[in-house]
Design an enzyme around this catalytic site. Structure first.
Site, PDB file in Angstrom:
ATOM      1  N   GLY A 142       7.029 -64.697-120.440  1.00 32.97           N
ATOM      2  CA  GLY A 142       7.512 -66.120-120.449  1.00 32.97           C
ATOM      3  C   GLY A 142       8.588 -66.575-120.036  1.00 32.97           C
ATOM      4  O   GLY A 142      10.000 -65.768-119.291  1.00 32.97           O
ATOM      5  N   CYS A 143       8.952 -67.886-119.973  1.00 37.13           N
ATOM      6  CA  CYS A 143      10.401 -67.815-119.533  1.00 37.13           C
ATOM      7  C   CYS A 143      11.307 -68.160-120.088  1.00 37.13           C
ATOM      8  O   CYS A 143      11.670 -66.990-121.187  1.00 37.13           O
ATOM      9  CB  CYS A 143      10.097 -69.935-119.899  1.00 37.13           C
ATOM     10  SG  CYS A 143      12.160 -70.340-119.293  1.00 37.13           S
ATOM     11  N   PHE A 144      12.485 -66.776-119.314  1.00 35.47           N
ATOM     12  CA  PHE A 144      13.123 -66.786-120.627  1.00 35.47           C
ATOM     13  C   PHE A 144      14.879 -67.195-121.132  1.00 35.47           C
ATOM     14  O   PHE A 144      15.096 -66.357-121.917  1.00 35.47           O
ATOM     15  CB  PHE A 144      14.229 -65.179-118.826  1.00 35.47           C
ATOM     16  CG  PHE A 144      15.099 -66.045-117.714  1.00 35.47           C
ATOM     17  CD1 PHE A 144      15.149 -67.691-117.604  1.00 35.47           C
ATOM     18  CD2 PHE A 144      14.605 -65.026-117.005  1.00 35.47           C
ATOM     19  CE1 PHE A 144      15.649 -68.184-117.003  1.00 35.47           C
ATOM     20  CE2 PHE A 144      15.716 -66.115-115.390  1.00 35.47           C
ATOM     21  CZ  PHE A 144      16.235 -67.572-115.361  1.00 35.47           C
ATOM     22  N   TRP A 145      14.789 -68.364-121.073  1.00 30.91           N
ATOM     23  CA  TRP A 145      15.285 -69.398-122.036  1.00 30.91           C
ATOM     24  C   TRP A 145      14.553 -68.291-123.106  1.00 30.91           C
ATOM     25  O   TRP A 145      15.303 -68.681-123.984  1.00 30.91           O
ATOM     26  CB  TRP A 145      15.507 -70.871-121.370  1.00 30.91           C
ATOM     27  CG  TRP A 145      15.786 -71.324-120.603  1.00 30.91           C
ATOM     28  CD1 TRP A 145      16.901 -70.071-119.690  1.00 30.91           C
ATOM     29  CD2 TRP A 145      15.515 -72.145-119.422  1.00 30.91           C
ATOM     30  NE1 TRP A 145      17.177 -70.570-118.153  1.00 30.91           N
ATOM     31  CE2 TRP A 145      16.225 -71.925-118.255  1.00 30.91           C
ATOM     32  CE3 TRP A 145      14.631 -72.985-119.965  1.00 30.91           C
ATOM     33  CZ2 TRP A 145      16.642 -73.131-117.326  1.00 30.91           C
ATOM     34  CZ3 TRP A 145      14.596 -73.953-118.825  1.00 30.91           C
ATOM     35  CH2 TRP A 145      15.352 -73.998-117.888  1.00 30.91           C
ATOM     36  N   CYS A 146      13.616 -69.319-122.974  1.00 34.91           N
ATOM     37  CA  CYS A 146      12.877 -68.911-124.711  1.00 34.91           C
ATOM     38  C   CYS A 146      13.206 -67.568-124.899  1.00 34.91           C
ATOM     39  O   CYS A 146      13.203 -67.341-126.066  1.00 34.91           O
ATOM     40  CB  CYS A 146      11.197 -68.828-124.259  1.00 34.91           C
ATOM     41  SG  CYS A 146      11.245 -71.261-123.951  1.00 34.91           S
TER      42      CYS A 146
END
Length: 178
Positions: free
Chosen positions: A9-13
């Protein structure tokens, strides 16, 4: 030191999930698996490049094993949804393990098979397991994002629950002071 590359998923997470683990020296958000070199965030978000948002982990296998990283990977995202994690939809959010050697490939394949055989999820695991292609670091403003922007709504509602889950399930693997 060894490398591990995961898309969840989103690489921030995903970055936030792994960067506080003992034995993890460095986590870099970036892109892999696409058709062009050095893509920009805007290009990747278009869905036309074929890249996946991933994290590249540098870790000490004497402190945390690849198998332990896999366990955390599987337990902190939904590996059964093709090209989506929650409200984030697109090929750049696909679940992927990009192995750096034969041992990593074998461990990832065995773990995925075990999850599917035991029906660990209501639907089959669709995580792609492929040799690690070229990795392109994301722009600087994407790095260490959760730690710098944890107060923002996306971080509070999407990343924070994943970070909290890691703290609850894997507290023995966290760096001191986390």
């Amino acid at each position: 030191m060894q490398k591990a590359t995961f898309g969840a998923g989103c690489f921030w997470c995903v970055e936030a999930v792994f960067q506080n683990l003992k034995g993890v020296e460095k986590v870099v958000s970036g892109y892999t698996g696409g058709r062009i070199s050095n893509p920009t965030y805007k290009e990747v978000c278009s869905g036309l490049t074929g890249h996946n948002e991933v994290i590249d982990i540098t870790f000490d296998p004497a402190v945390i094993s690849y198998k332990e990283l896999l366990e955390i990977f599987w337990k902190t995202h939904d590996p059964t949804t093709l090209n989506r994690q929650g409200n984030d939809v697109g090929t750049q959010y696909r679940s992927g393990i990009y192995y750096h050697n034969e041992e990593q490939r074998q461990l990832a394949e065995e773990y995925k098979k075990k999850l599917n055989d035991n029906q660990a999820f209501p639907n089959p695991v669709v995580t792609e397991i492929l040799p690690a292609p070229a990795f392109y670091p994301a722009e600087d403003y994407h790095q260490n994002y959760f730690n710098l922007h944890g107060h923002e709504p996306y971080c509070q509602f999407v990343a924070r629950p994943k970070v909290d889950k890691v703290k609850a399930l894997f507290s023995d693997k966290l760096k001191a002071g986390v």
